[in-house]
Design an enzyme around this catalytic site. Structure first.
Site, PDB file in Angstrom:
ATOM      1  CB  CYS A 187      -0.892  -0.010   1.236  1.00 35.75           C
ATOM      2  SG  CYS A 187      -1.887   1.495   1.418  1.00 35.75           S
TER       3      CYS A 187
ATOM      4  CB  CYS B  53      -0.389   2.095   5.780  1.00 36.92           C
ATOM      5  SG  CYS B  53      -1.084   0.558   5.102  1.00 36.92           S
TER       6      CYS B  53
ATOM      7  CB  CYS C 191      -5.085  -0.565   2.269  1.00 36.20           C
ATOM      8  SG  CYS C 191      -3.842  -1.075   3.476  1.00 36.20           S
TER       9      CYS C 191
ATOM     10  CB  CYS D   8      -4.177   2.765   5.907  1.00 37.81           C
ATOM     11  SG  CYS D   8      -3.917   2.760   4.104  1.00 37.81           S
TER      12      CYS D   8
ATOM     13  CB  CYS E  39      -8.916  -4.463 -11.622  1.00 33.52           C
ATOM     14  SG  CYS E  39      -8.635  -3.261 -12.902  1.00 33.52           S
TER      15      CYS E  39
END
Length: 137
Positions: free
Chosen positions: A46, A49, A95, A98, A118
């Site tokens: 991510c 984070c 995510c 976060c 995707c």
């Protein structure tokens, strides 16, 4: 959910596209993402984070214009949200740590899962498994 930086801090540290995608549930134009054609071995994290999201071994070319994966690193790494925008029912992926917007998951991927995650390049940071180089999408 992890403590994530304030909107002001994110605006200062992210590109306009990265902020738009991760914080406003945006979508980058197809075939423009920096990580779309990345074929190196490593882990996709991510951007907000740094939580691990996808292993490069699960990435494949779906032809859709965005990085595609058939499986996340763990069930906890992704949060699934019903998305009824644009007159279509889809499943948004965020995510799991976060809550940053990543993209969508579709039931048209390859085996073994049959799923296509995707993902916007702008929501990812790739870490090369050999030399540790990091590339922001």
């Amino acid at each position: 959910m992890a403590n994530k930086p304030s909107a002001e801090e994110l605006k200062k540290n992210l590109s306009d596209m990265q902020f738009y995608v991760t914080q406003n549930h945006g979508t980058e134009p197809p075939f423009t993402g920096r990580l779309l054609h990345n074929k190196r071995d490593g882990v996709y994290h991510c951007l907000i984070c740094d939580a691990p999201l996808f292993h490069s071994q699960t990435k494949y070319d779906s032809g859709c214009g965005w990085p595609s994966f058939y499986e996340p690193v763990s069930e906890e790494s992704i949060r699934y949200i019903k998305d009824l925008s644009h007159g279509v029912q889809r499943i948004e992926i965020r995510c799991g740590n976060c809550d940053a917007h990543l993209g969508h998951v579709f039931p048209d991927g390859p085996q073994p899962t049959g799923e296509r995650y995707c993902v916007n390049s702008a929501s990812l940071r790739f870490t090369d498994g050999e030399n540790g180089e990091e590339i922001n999408g």
